[in-house]
Design a protein around this motif. Structure first.
Motif, PDB file in Angstrom:
ATOM      1  N   LYS A   1       0.834  -1.211   0.000  1.00 15.38           N
ATOM      2  CA  LYS A   1       0.000   0.000   0.000  1.00 15.38           C
ATOM      3  C   LYS A   1       0.864   1.254   0.000  1.00 15.38           C
ATOM      4  N   ASP A   2       2.043   1.172   0.637  1.00 10.84           N
ATOM      5  CA  ASP A   2       2.972   2.316   0.684  1.00 10.84           C
ATOM      6  C   ASP A   2       4.351   1.787   1.051  1.00 10.84           C
ATOM      7  N   ALA A   3       5.090   1.337   0.057  1.00  8.75           N
ATOM      8  CA  ALA A   3       6.381   0.690   0.296  1.00  8.75           C
ATOM      9  C   ALA A   3       7.392   1.644   0.930  1.00  8.75           C
ATOM     10  N   LYS A   4       7.395   2.892   0.474  1.00  2.00           N
ATOM     11  CA  LYS A   4       8.343   3.855   1.038  1.00  2.00           C
ATOM     12  C   LYS A   4       8.088   4.065   2.530  1.00  2.00           C
ATOM     13  N   LYS A   5       6.823   4.226   2.887  1.00  2.00           N
ATOM     14  CA  LYS A   5       6.474   4.421   4.294  1.00  2.00           C
ATOM     15  C   LYS A   5       6.880   3.203   5.119  1.00  2.00           C
ATOM     16  N   ALA A   6       6.679   2.014   4.564  1.00  2.00           N
ATOM     17  CA  ALA A   6       7.040   0.797   5.280  1.00  2.00           C
ATOM     18  C   ALA A   6       8.544   0.720   5.511  1.00  2.00           C
ATOM     19  N   LEU A   7       9.346   1.131   4.531  1.00  2.00           N
ATOM     20  CA  LEU A   7      10.804   1.104   4.665  1.00  2.00           C
ATOM     21  C   LEU A   7      11.288   2.132   5.685  1.00  2.00           C
TER      22      LEU A   7
END
Length: 312
Positions: free
Chosen positions: A198-204
Protein backbone atom coordinates in the motif's frame (compact mmCIF):
# COMPACT_ATOMS: atom_id res chain seq x y z
CA UNK A 1 20.36 19.31 31.39
CA UNK A 2 21.49 19.34 27.74
CA UNK A 3 19.73 21.67 25.33
CA UNK A 4 17.42 20.03 22.81
CA UNK A 5 19.00 19.23 19.43
CA UNK A 6 19.49 16.24 17.16
CA UNK A 7 21.95 13.87 18.83
CA UNK A 8 23.93 11.09 17.14
CA UNK A 9 25.39 8.15 19.07
CA UNK A 10 28.71 7.08 17.54
CA UNK A 11 30.80 3.95 18.00
CA UNK A 12 33.26 1.83 15.99
CA UNK A 13 35.44 -1.26 16.22
CA UNK A 14 38.84 0.38 15.57
CA UNK A 15 38.79 2.02 18.99
CA UNK A 16 37.93 5.44 20.33
CA UNK A 17 41.29 6.94 19.32
CA UNK A 18 40.90 6.00 15.64
CA UNK A 19 41.35 9.03 13.39
CA UNK A 20 38.40 7.97 11.25
CA UNK A 21 35.99 8.06 14.20
CA UNK A 22 37.32 11.34 15.52
CA UNK A 23 37.20 12.97 12.07
CA UNK A 24 33.59 11.87 11.72
CA UNK A 25 32.73 13.35 15.12
CA UNK A 26 34.32 16.64 14.06
CA UNK A 27 32.51 16.68 10.71
CA UNK A 28 29.12 16.00 12.29
CA UNK A 29 29.76 18.54 15.06
CA UNK A 30 30.68 21.13 12.45
CA UNK A 31 27.31 20.46 10.80
CA UNK A 32 25.58 21.37 14.05
CA UNK A 33 24.81 17.89 15.37
CA UNK A 34 25.26 16.78 18.94
CA UNK A 35 27.65 13.84 19.23
CA UNK A 36 27.98 11.29 22.00
CA UNK A 37 30.62 8.58 21.61
CA UNK A 38 30.59 5.18 23.31
CA UNK A 39 33.50 3.36 21.67
CA UNK A 40 35.91 0.54 22.54
CA UNK A 41 39.00 1.51 24.46
CA UNK A 42 41.11 -0.66 22.15
CA UNK A 43 40.87 -2.07 18.63
CA UNK A 44 38.10 -4.69 18.36
CA UNK A 45 38.11 -5.39 14.63
CA UNK A 46 36.38 -8.52 13.31
CA UNK A 47 34.84 -9.48 16.67
CA UNK A 48 31.34 -9.63 15.14
CA UNK A 49 28.63 -9.51 17.85
CA UNK A 50 30.88 -10.49 20.74
CA UNK A 51 29.54 -9.62 24.19
CA UNK A 52 31.54 -9.45 27.42
CA UNK A 53 29.41 -11.27 29.98
CA UNK A 54 29.86 -11.40 33.75
CA UNK A 55 32.83 -9.03 33.79
CA UNK A 56 33.04 -5.42 34.92
CA UNK A 57 33.74 -3.09 32.01
CA UNK A 58 35.63 0.11 32.74
CA UNK A 59 34.06 3.34 31.48
CA UNK A 60 36.34 6.35 31.04
CA UNK A 61 35.10 9.81 30.16
CA UNK A 62 37.37 11.46 27.62
CA UNK A 63 37.84 15.20 27.91
CA UNK A 64 36.33 17.15 25.01
CA UNK A 65 35.98 20.90 25.35
CA UNK A 66 33.53 21.26 22.45
CA UNK A 67 29.93 22.06 23.24
CA UNK A 68 27.54 19.14 22.71
CA UNK A 69 30.27 16.52 22.31
CA UNK A 70 30.65 13.77 24.92
CA UNK A 71 33.06 10.86 24.62
CA UNK A 72 33.36 7.64 26.64
CA UNK A 73 35.72 4.73 26.13
CA UNK A 74 34.48 1.28 27.12
CA UNK A 75 36.79 -1.65 27.87
CA UNK A 76 34.68 -3.95 25.71
CA UNK A 77 33.41 -4.81 22.25
CA UNK A 78 31.43 -2.63 19.82
CA UNK A 79 28.19 -4.38 20.84
CA UNK A 80 29.09 -3.88 24.52
CA UNK A 81 29.36 -0.16 23.77
CA UNK A 82 25.97 0.05 22.07
CA UNK A 83 24.24 -1.85 24.85
CA UNK A 84 26.01 0.22 27.50
CA UNK A 85 24.77 3.43 25.87
CA UNK A 86 21.19 2.44 25.06
CA UNK A 87 20.40 0.32 28.10
CA UNK A 88 21.09 2.93 30.76
CA UNK A 89 24.52 4.47 30.12
CA UNK A 90 23.28 7.56 28.32
CA UNK A 91 20.64 8.20 30.94
CA UNK A 92 23.20 7.94 33.73
CA UNK A 93 26.21 9.67 32.13
CA UNK A 94 24.59 12.27 29.85
CA UNK A 95 21.10 13.03 31.20
CA UNK A 96 18.88 14.59 28.57
CA UNK A 97 20.78 13.16 25.59
CA UNK A 98 18.46 11.04 23.45
CA UNK A 99 20.14 10.06 20.16
CA UNK A 100 18.13 10.20 16.97
CA UNK A 101 20.50 7.88 15.08
CA UNK A 102 23.39 5.47 15.75
CA UNK A 103 26.47 5.57 13.49
CA UNK A 104 29.22 2.96 13.61
CA UNK A 105 32.52 3.83 11.90
CA UNK A 106 34.12 5.04 9.80
CA UNK A 107 35.95 1.71 9.69
CA UNK A 108 39.48 1.45 8.28
CA UNK A 109 39.00 -1.26 5.66
CA UNK A 110 35.97 -2.50 3.70
CA UNK A 111 32.95 -4.32 5.07
CA UNK A 112 31.54 -5.95 1.97
CA UNK A 113 29.90 -9.28 1.13
CA UNK A 114 30.47 -11.92 3.84
CA UNK A 115 32.26 -9.35 6.01
CA UNK A 116 28.73 -8.81 7.31
CA UNK A 117 29.24 -11.89 9.50
CA UNK A 118 32.59 -10.84 10.99
CA UNK A 119 32.57 -7.05 11.11
CA UNK A 120 32.47 -5.36 14.51
CA UNK A 121 31.44 -2.16 12.72
CA UNK A 122 28.35 -3.74 11.20
CA UNK A 123 27.65 -5.70 14.40
CA UNK A 124 27.34 -2.47 16.37
CA UNK A 125 24.80 -1.10 13.89
CA UNK A 126 22.89 -4.39 13.97
CA UNK A 127 22.90 -4.36 17.80
CA UNK A 128 21.50 -0.84 17.75
CA UNK A 129 18.74 -2.05 15.44
CA UNK A 130 17.93 -4.91 17.77
CA UNK A 131 17.55 -2.30 20.51
CA UNK A 132 15.05 -0.44 18.32
CA UNK A 133 17.35 2.32 17.01
CA UNK A 134 17.94 3.38 13.39
CA UNK A 135 21.59 2.81 12.54
CA UNK A 136 24.27 3.20 9.89
CA UNK A 137 27.55 1.27 9.53
CA UNK A 138 30.24 3.04 7.53
CA UNK A 139 33.54 1.81 6.08
CA UNK A 140 36.41 3.13 4.00
CA UNK A 141 37.31 0.47 1.43
CA UNK A 142 41.04 0.64 2.03
CA UNK A 143 43.44 -0.13 4.86
CA UNK A 144 45.49 2.92 3.88
CA UNK A 145 44.11 5.98 5.72
CA UNK A 146 45.44 8.32 3.04
CA UNK A 147 42.49 9.88 1.24
CA UNK A 148 39.98 8.73 3.84
CA UNK A 149 38.39 12.18 4.08
CA UNK A 150 36.07 11.33 1.18
CA UNK A 151 34.57 8.56 3.29
CA UNK A 152 33.82 11.09 6.01
CA UNK A 153 32.08 13.30 3.44
CA UNK A 154 30.01 10.41 2.07
CA UNK A 155 29.02 9.27 5.55
CA UNK A 156 27.90 12.75 6.57
CA UNK A 157 25.75 12.97 3.43
CA UNK A 158 24.10 9.64 4.25
CA UNK A 159 23.62 10.60 7.90
CA UNK A 160 21.94 13.87 6.99
CA UNK A 161 19.65 12.13 4.49
CA UNK A 162 18.65 9.68 7.23
CA UNK A 163 18.06 12.39 9.82
CA UNK A 164 15.56 14.12 7.52
CA UNK A 165 13.19 11.14 7.50
CA UNK A 166 13.48 10.13 11.17
CA UNK A 167 11.27 11.32 14.03
CA UNK A 168 12.95 13.77 16.41
CA UNK A 169 12.71 11.25 19.24
CA UNK A 170 13.20 7.53 18.57
CA UNK A 171 9.90 5.80 19.13
CA UNK A 172 11.12 2.25 19.70
CA UNK A 173 14.38 2.47 21.66
CA UNK A 174 14.65 -0.57 23.96
CA UNK A 175 11.49 -1.81 22.22
CA UNK A 176 8.67 -0.81 24.59
CA UNK A 177 6.26 -1.80 21.80
CA UNK A 178 6.53 -4.91 19.62
CA UNK A 179 4.16 -5.26 16.67
CA UNK A 180 4.77 -8.54 14.86
CA UNK A 181 2.05 -7.58 12.38
CA UNK A 182 3.77 -4.40 11.18
CA UNK A 183 3.46 -4.09 7.37
CA UNK A 184 7.24 -4.29 6.79
CA UNK A 185 7.71 -7.64 8.55
CA UNK A 186 7.79 -11.12 7.11
CA UNK A 187 4.91 -13.47 7.93
CA UNK A 188 7.13 -16.57 7.82
CA UNK A 189 6.36 -19.48 8.01
CA UNK A 190 3.04 -18.38 6.51
CA UNK A 191 2.87 -16.77 3.12
CA UNK A 192 4.01 -13.16 3.23
CA UNK A 193 1.23 -10.66 3.81
CA UNK A 194 2.89 -8.00 1.65
CA UNK A 195 0.89 -5.36 3.53
CA UNK A 196 3.66 -2.90 2.67
CA UNK A 197 2.48 -2.75 -0.95
CA UNK A 198 0.00 0.00 0.00
CA UNK A 199 2.97 2.32 0.68
CA UNK A 200 6.38 0.69 0.30
CA UNK A 201 8.34 3.86 1.04
CA UNK A 202 6.47 4.42 4.29
CA UNK A 203 7.04 0.80 5.28
CA UNK A 204 10.80 1.10 4.66
CA UNK A 205 11.04 4.33 6.66
CA UNK A 206 9.15 2.63 9.48
CA UNK A 207 11.44 -0.41 9.32
CA UNK A 208 14.51 1.83 9.51
CA UNK A 209 13.13 4.05 12.28
CA UNK A 210 12.24 1.05 14.43
CA UNK A 211 15.50 -0.78 13.87
CA UNK A 212 14.36 -3.68 11.68
CA UNK A 213 16.83 -2.61 8.99
CA UNK A 214 20.11 -0.71 9.04
CA UNK A 215 22.31 0.83 6.34
CA UNK A 216 25.80 -0.32 5.42
CA UNK A 217 27.91 2.12 3.38
CA UNK A 218 31.32 1.41 1.84
CA UNK A 219 33.25 4.27 0.23
CA UNK A 220 35.98 3.38 -2.31
CA UNK A 221 39.37 5.04 -2.64
CA UNK A 222 38.54 6.79 -5.91
CA UNK A 223 35.08 7.99 -4.87
CA UNK A 224 33.84 10.89 -6.99
CA UNK A 225 30.51 11.51 -5.27
CA UNK A 226 28.23 8.82 -6.68
CA UNK A 227 26.11 6.45 -4.59
CA UNK A 228 24.45 3.16 -5.53
CA UNK A 229 21.82 1.15 -3.71
CA UNK A 230 23.20 -2.36 -3.47
CA UNK A 231 22.86 -5.87 -2.10
CA UNK A 232 25.70 -7.94 -0.68
CA UNK A 233 28.06 -9.07 -3.42
CA UNK A 234 30.42 -12.06 -3.60
CA UNK A 235 34.12 -12.14 -2.86
CA UNK A 236 36.33 -14.91 -1.58
CA UNK A 237 39.35 -14.75 0.72
CA UNK A 238 42.05 -17.11 -0.57
CA UNK A 239 45.18 -18.40 1.17
CA UNK A 240 43.95 -16.97 4.45
CA UNK A 241 46.36 -18.93 6.69
CA UNK A 242 50.09 -18.26 6.98
CA UNK A 243 52.06 -20.68 9.19
CA UNK A 244 55.18 -19.75 11.13
CA UNK A 245 58.41 -21.52 10.16
CA UNK A 246 58.03 -24.02 13.00
CA UNK A 247 54.39 -24.65 12.02
CA UNK A 248 53.26 -24.22 15.63
CA UNK A 249 51.40 -20.96 15.01
CA UNK A 250 49.58 -19.34 12.11
CA UNK A 251 48.11 -15.98 11.17
CA UNK A 252 44.78 -15.23 9.52
CA UNK A 253 44.78 -12.72 6.69
CA UNK A 254 43.89 -13.27 3.06
CA UNK A 255 46.73 -13.15 0.57
CA UNK A 256 44.29 -12.92 -2.32
CA UNK A 257 40.67 -11.87 -2.86
CA UNK A 258 38.61 -13.18 -5.77
CA UNK A 259 35.35 -11.56 -6.88
CA UNK A 260 32.31 -13.01 -8.64
CA UNK A 261 30.14 -10.43 -10.37
CA UNK A 262 26.69 -9.84 -8.86
CA UNK A 263 24.06 -7.49 -10.25
CA UNK A 264 23.76 -4.53 -7.86
CA UNK A 265 26.45 -6.06 -5.60
CA UNK A 266 28.27 -3.91 -3.07
CA UNK A 267 31.63 -5.37 -4.16
CA UNK A 268 30.85 -4.54 -7.78
CA UNK A 269 29.98 -0.92 -6.97
CA UNK A 270 33.17 -0.59 -4.96
CA UNK A 271 35.27 -1.80 -7.90
CA UNK A 272 33.98 1.01 -10.13
CA UNK A 273 34.46 3.76 -7.56
CA UNK A 274 30.85 4.12 -6.38
CA UNK A 275 29.86 4.26 -2.72
CA UNK A 276 27.57 1.30 -2.00
CA UNK A 277 24.61 1.65 0.36
CA UNK A 278 23.13 -1.72 1.32
CA UNK A 279 19.88 -2.11 3.23
CA UNK A 280 20.51 -4.88 5.77
CA UNK A 281 18.02 -6.76 7.96
CA UNK A 282 18.79 -6.47 11.67
CA UNK A 283 17.16 -9.76 12.66
CA UNK A 284 17.99 -13.26 11.38
CA UNK A 285 15.71 -15.00 8.94
CA UNK A 286 12.76 -16.76 10.66
CA UNK A 287 12.79 -14.28 13.56
CA UNK A 288 9.33 -12.67 14.03
CA UNK A 289 10.86 -9.20 13.46
CA UNK A 290 12.68 -10.17 10.25
CA UNK A 291 11.85 -7.67 7.53
CA UNK A 292 9.97 -9.01 4.52
CA UNK A 293 12.63 -9.92 1.89
CA UNK A 294 10.20 -8.88 -0.85
CA UNK A 295 10.23 -5.37 0.61
CA UNK A 296 14.04 -5.31 0.49
CA UNK A 297 13.83 -6.46 -3.13
CA UNK A 298 11.37 -3.64 -3.88
CA UNK A 299 13.77 -1.12 -2.36
CA UNK A 300 16.70 -2.39 -4.43
CA UNK A 301 14.78 -2.57 -7.72
CA UNK A 302 13.32 0.92 -7.31
CA UNK A 303 16.51 2.67 -6.16
CA UNK A 304 18.64 2.71 -9.29
CA UNK A 305 21.15 5.49 -9.58
CA UNK A 306 21.65 6.69 -6.05
CA UNK A 307 20.65 6.34 -2.43
CA UNK A 308 17.71 4.10 -1.48
CA UNK A 309 14.56 5.69 -2.91
CA UNK A 310 12.95 6.05 0.52
CA UNK A 311 15.85 8.27 1.69
CA UNK A 312 15.59 10.75 -1.17
Amino acid sequence: MVTRLSWILLTNDDGIDADSLQKLVTALHNKGHGCVVFAPKENNSAVSMKLTLGKGLEVERREDIRENVFQFSIAGSPCDCVIAALDGGLERLTPGVIPKLVVSGVNLGPNLSQDAYHSGTMAAAREAGMYGMPAIASSWSSFDPKGMDVSIDATVQLVEAALKILPETPENVNRPHVDVNAPHLSAWPDESRHLWRKDAKKALVSAFASGEIFLNINVPRDWKGDFASTRLGMRWYRNAITFANDKSTFKLGAAKIDVDAVKDGDVDADLVGVASVTVMPSWPQTHPLDVDPALLAWSLKNSEGGLPIWLR
